[in-house]
Motif scaffolding. Structure first.
Motif, PDB file in Angstrom:
ATOM      1  N   MET A   1       8.876  84.686 125.148  1.00 25.91           N
ATOM      2  CA  MET A   1       9.158  84.077 123.854  1.00 25.91           C
ATOM      3  C   MET A   1      10.634  84.259 123.522  1.00 25.91           C
TER       4      MET A   1
ATOM      5  N   PHE B   1      13.409  83.749 120.119  1.00 29.29           N
ATOM      6  CA  PHE B   1      13.451  83.633 118.670  1.00 29.29           C
ATOM      7  C   PHE B   1      14.894  83.422 118.221  1.00 29.29           C
TER       8      PHE B   1
ATOM      9  N   TYR C   1      17.340  83.889 114.762  1.00 35.95           N
ATOM     10  CA  TYR C   1      17.438  84.533 113.460  1.00 35.95           C
ATOM     11  C   TYR C   1      18.743  84.133 112.782  1.00 35.95           C
TER      12      TYR C   1
ATOM     13  N   LEU D   1      13.942  85.235 110.286  1.00 34.59           N
ATOM     14  CA  LEU D   1      13.523  84.422 111.422  1.00 34.59           C
ATOM     15  C   LEU D   1      13.594  82.945 111.053  1.00 34.59           C
TER      16      LEU D   1
ATOM     17  N   GLU E   1       9.832  78.664 110.587  1.00 32.10           N
ATOM     18  CA  GLU E   1       9.376  79.463 109.448  1.00 32.10           C
ATOM     19  C   GLU E   1       9.584  78.664 108.171  1.00 32.10           C
TER      20      GLU E   1
ATOM     21  N   LEU F   1      21.515  84.951 115.542  1.00 25.02           N
ATOM     22  CA  LEU F   1      21.161  85.762 116.705  1.00 25.02           C
ATOM     23  C   LEU F   1      19.942  85.187 117.396  1.00 25.02           C
TER      24      LEU F   1
ATOM     25  N   ARG G   1      11.630  88.043 124.110  1.00 24.83           N
ATOM     26  CA  ARG G   1      10.582  89.035 124.348  1.00 24.83           C
ATOM     27  C   ARG G   1      10.227  88.998 125.820  1.00 24.83           C
TER      28      ARG G   1
ATOM     29  N   GLY H   1       7.332  93.066 129.406  1.00 26.26           N
ATOM     30  CA  GLY H   1       6.882  94.393 129.008  1.00 26.26           C
ATOM     31  C   GLY H   1       6.758  94.581 127.512  1.00 26.26           C
ATOM     32  N   GLY H   2       7.066  93.565 126.744  1.00 24.91           N
ATOM     33  CA  GLY H   2       6.917  93.655 125.295  1.00 24.91           C
ATOM     34  C   GLY H   2       8.173  94.065 124.568  1.00 24.91           C
ATOM     35  N   GLY H   3       9.248  94.359 125.298  1.00 25.14           N
ATOM     36  CA  GLY H   3      10.487  94.727 124.633  1.00 25.14           C
ATOM     37  C   GLY H   3      11.248  93.509 124.138  1.00 25.14           C
ATOM     38  N   TYR H   4      12.009  93.703 123.098  1.00 23.76           N
ATOM     39  CA  TYR H   4      12.799  92.614 122.520  1.00 23.76           C
ATOM     40  C   TYR H   4      14.279  92.905 122.720  1.00 23.76           C
TER      41      TYR H   4
ATOM     42  N   PHE I   1      18.290  91.317 122.079  1.00 25.34           N
ATOM     43  CA  PHE I   1      19.030  90.393 121.232  1.00 25.34           C
ATOM     44  C   PHE I   1      20.335  89.995 121.897  1.00 25.34           C
ATOM     45  N   GLY I   2      20.747  88.758 121.624  1.00 28.39           N
ATOM     46  CA  GLY I   2      22.080  88.342 121.998  1.00 28.39           C
ATOM     47  C   GLY I   2      23.093  89.029 121.098  1.00 28.39           C
TER      48      GLY I   2
END
Lengths: 113, 115
Positions: free
Chosen positions: A31, A33, A35, A45, A58, A92, A96, A99-102, A104-105
């Motif tokens: 995924m 995203f 922001y 978001l 959103e 930004l 994801r 492994g579930g970690g997020y 960011f740029g």
């Protein structure tokens, strides 16, 4: 964890113009995203970028103003259209990973004059 | 409701002092992740920690430590012997695991470490 390259890092734009921000991930992420962070505020978001389909926006954000592309699992763009000074913010992207970690740029600091 | 509250908007401490940043969260989900991120003046968001709701063990990483208390829905962050380079905005965040993948951010705490 994934590393995201975001560009441009900053820009000063004239009102009424559009800016496209790019995020390139060094590995596949499930995924992505986008922001917005207005001056002195938290992250809000804008939308979730889905690979191969339209982004999910959103409340308060629309596709005409913030069109998003996600052509593959490692790349996404956000365009800020018909800009006004109120669009001056840090934008930004985030990914994801499996492994579930997020991650960011590094952010795009946009000033609209 | 899903919510993250960072009641401290801004904190200033003198270098070498310890400082604790508070984070209280609300969620109806029984499983979730909690995060802390650091945002230095350059603007990027730096990942500090992720904690699973099943793991209430406190964690220490160098001068950083985190205290997770499910009973009070808090996930506080302490910096020991603070340094000027710790000056930044710190965000606490929540991701309920049974929802979509969205992260909910607190409003952030701006930390000033004075030399």
């Amino acid at each position: 964890s994934a590393v995201i390259s975001q560009k441009p890092s900053r820009d000063i734009c004239q009102r009424g113009t559009s800016l496209t921000i790019q995020c390139q991930v060094d590995s596949q992420v499930t995924m992505m995203f986008w922001y917005r962070q207005q001056p002195g505020q938290s992250l809000t978001l804008i939308a979730t970028a889905n690979q191969g389909s339209e982004a999910t926006y959103e409340s308060g954000f629309v596709i005409d103003k913030f069109p998003i592309s996600r052509p593959n699992l490692t790349f996404s763009t956000l365009t800020v259209s018909n800009m006004s000074p109120e669009d001056s913010s840090i934008y930004l992207c985030s990914g994801r990973g499996q492994g579930g970690g997020y991650t960011f740029g590094s952010g795009t600091r946009l000033t609209v004059v | 409701a899903q919510k993250v509250t960072q009641a401290q908007t801004e904190i200033s401490v003198v270098e070498k002092e310890d400082v604790t940043l508070d984070c209280v969260y609300e969620t109806r989900d029984t499983t979730y992740y909690l995060f802390w991120y650091k945002q230095p003046p350059s603007g990027e968001l730096v990942f500090l920690i992720r904690r699973n709701s099943f793991d209430e063990q406190n964690e220490i990483s160098g001068r950083y430590s985190w205290n997770f208390q499910k009973s009070t829905s808090s996930f506080n962050f302490t910096i020991t012997a603070s340094q000027v380079v710790d000056s930044a905005v710190y965000f606490c965040a929540l991701r309920p695991m049974n929802r979509d993948d969205k992260i909910i951010f607190g409003k952030g705490t701006r930390l000033h470490i004075l030399p």
